[in-house]
Scaffold this motif. Sequence first.
Motif, PDB file in Angstrom:
ATOM      1  N   GLU A  59       0.823  -1.195   0.000  1.00  0.00           N
ATOM      2  CA  GLU A  59       0.000   0.000   0.000  1.00  0.00           C
ATOM      3  C   GLU A  59       0.865   1.256   0.000  1.00  0.00           C
TER       4      GLU A  59
ATOM      5  N   HIS B 258       1.998   4.870   1.028  1.00  0.00           N
ATOM      6  CA  HIS B 258       1.852   5.594   2.286  1.00  0.00           C
ATOM      7  C   HIS B 258       2.679   6.872   2.240  1.00  0.00           C
TER       8      HIS B 258
ATOM      9  N   GLU C 254      -3.120  10.529  22.511  1.00  0.00           N
ATOM     10  CA  GLU C 254      -3.030  11.239  21.236  1.00  0.00           C
ATOM     11  C   GLU C 254      -1.875  12.238  21.258  1.00  0.00           C
TER      12      GLU C 254
ATOM     13  N   SER D  78       3.453   3.150   8.951  1.00  0.00           N
ATOM     14  CA  SER D  78       2.451   3.741   8.063  1.00  0.00           C
ATOM     15  C   SER D  78       1.489   2.688   7.531  1.00  0.00           C
ATOM     16  N   VAL D  79       2.000   1.501   7.281  1.00  0.00           N
ATOM     17  CA  VAL D  79       1.157   0.418   6.783  1.00  0.00           C
ATOM     18  C   VAL D  79       0.297  -0.171   7.898  1.00  0.00           C
ATOM     19  N   LYS D  80       0.852  -0.291   9.092  1.00  0.00           N
ATOM     20  CA  LYS D  80       0.171  -1.008  10.181  1.00  0.00           C
ATOM     21  C   LYS D  80      -0.719  -0.123  11.049  1.00  0.00           C
ATOM     22  N   SER D  81      -0.512   1.199  11.036  1.00  0.00           N
ATOM     23  CA  SER D  81      -1.250   2.071  11.937  1.00  0.00           C
ATOM     24  C   SER D  81      -1.857   3.242  11.175  1.00  0.00           C
ATOM     25  N   GLU D  82      -3.172   3.301  11.154  1.00  0.00           N
ATOM     26  CA  GLU D  82      -3.856   4.420  10.506  1.00  0.00           C
ATOM     27  C   GLU D  82      -3.567   5.726  11.241  1.00  0.00           C
ATOM     28  N   GLU D  83      -3.453   5.648  12.590  1.00  0.00           N
ATOM     29  CA  GLU D  83      -3.184   6.858  13.361  1.00  0.00           C
ATOM     30  C   GLU D  83      -1.797   7.410  13.049  1.00  0.00           C
TER      31      GLU D  83
ATOM     32  N   ARG E 286      -0.196   7.003  10.235  1.00  0.00           N
ATOM     33  CA  ARG E 286      -0.283   7.518   8.871  1.00  0.00           C
ATOM     34  C   ARG E 286      -0.848   8.940   8.881  1.00  0.00           C
ATOM     35  N   ARG E 287      -1.902   9.137   9.665  1.00  0.00           N
ATOM     36  CA  ARG E 287      -2.543  10.450   9.731  1.00  0.00           C
ATOM     37  C   ARG E 287      -1.597  11.496  10.322  1.00  0.00           C
TER      38      ARG E 287
ATOM     39  N   TRP F 166       1.726  11.365  10.550  1.00  0.00           N
ATOM     40  CA  TRP F 166       2.906  11.552   9.706  1.00  0.00           C
ATOM     41  C   TRP F 166       2.602  12.508   8.555  1.00  0.00           C
TER      42      TRP F 166
END
Length: 334
Positions: A2, A4, A197, A228-233, A235-236, A238
């Motif tokens: 994917e 990222h 957070e 980035s691949v394993k965590s949506e949070e 990714r957001r 970053w």
Amino acid sequence: MEEHPAFPRRPSPGTPGPDGTGPALDRRAELSEFLRTRRARLKPGDVGLADFGRRRRVPGLRREELAQLAGVSVAYYTRLEQGNGQNVSAEVLDAIARALRLSDAEHAHLTHLAKPRQHKKKRSARPQQVRGELRHLLDAMDGVPAYVVGRRSDILVWNRMAAALFGDWALLPQQERNWARLVFMRPEYRELFVDWEQKASDIVSYLRMDAGCHPDDPRLATLVGELSVKSEEFRRLWATHDVKEKSHGVKRMQHPLVGALSLSFETFRPADDGEQSVVTYHAEPGSPSAEALRLLASWGTDATRAGTATAPGPAEDPSRDAGHRAGPSAPGRP
């Protein structure tokens, strides 16, 4: 794989090297995205420009508005925002930093991206070592959780109280002794930090600073790509391109053994190694948090198994792990 944001505007992150690391981060893409996101967060009114209410196709300032504020041509700024900062002067970077209202950390990050030092690639590959005297200092800080963190948010050494507070990192594989991996990949740390957070945002901001200083570090690129691949949070966060220097503040925690804690943290850099930081935590004298830390200290290695059905075992041998200190592992048990 994917796509990222660790590798913006590139069709593929590439093929990992023979040591399991990925390709280096794209410095030009990092520079481009950083400038674009900093420009997007500003409105004309923020910088004293008139806004005639016309609909804007992009958020924030236009390139021509930013160029006007910085005193450079639109074509020159456009080339810079496209990642071409090879010949940019320090004076121009200063002007752009002022126009963008950059913090000191953001200004330093911009400089690292636009004018990278040629020796960074070699330095980023060098193993991280902690001086013996610094290890001894941590051991002598009785009652004060303390650890040394290096590049890529790697946790290098720690004392017994840090193990009592955060978990016995000696039980983890060396690769997993990393704050980014712990915060985003281990649910027990989500429970430990009351404001998870904010902790997560801080960690990503520190990694961004590292990426600016070491754009050719393949291990950092691998870490960013994996998270980035394993965590949506991740990714957001970053994708925001926010940067921050390690500093001081207050962290609230909910420890599984002693309950609520409110601890002040301080960050110190050794004079001989600017890539390492000593981080300490302390409680206000006489406060419930101070009593909780005292209780953790009194439990010692038995705190590892407090409240479990497992019988206490022998204390970890400190020499087993190349100078790392063992201790309780309630929040960070594998």
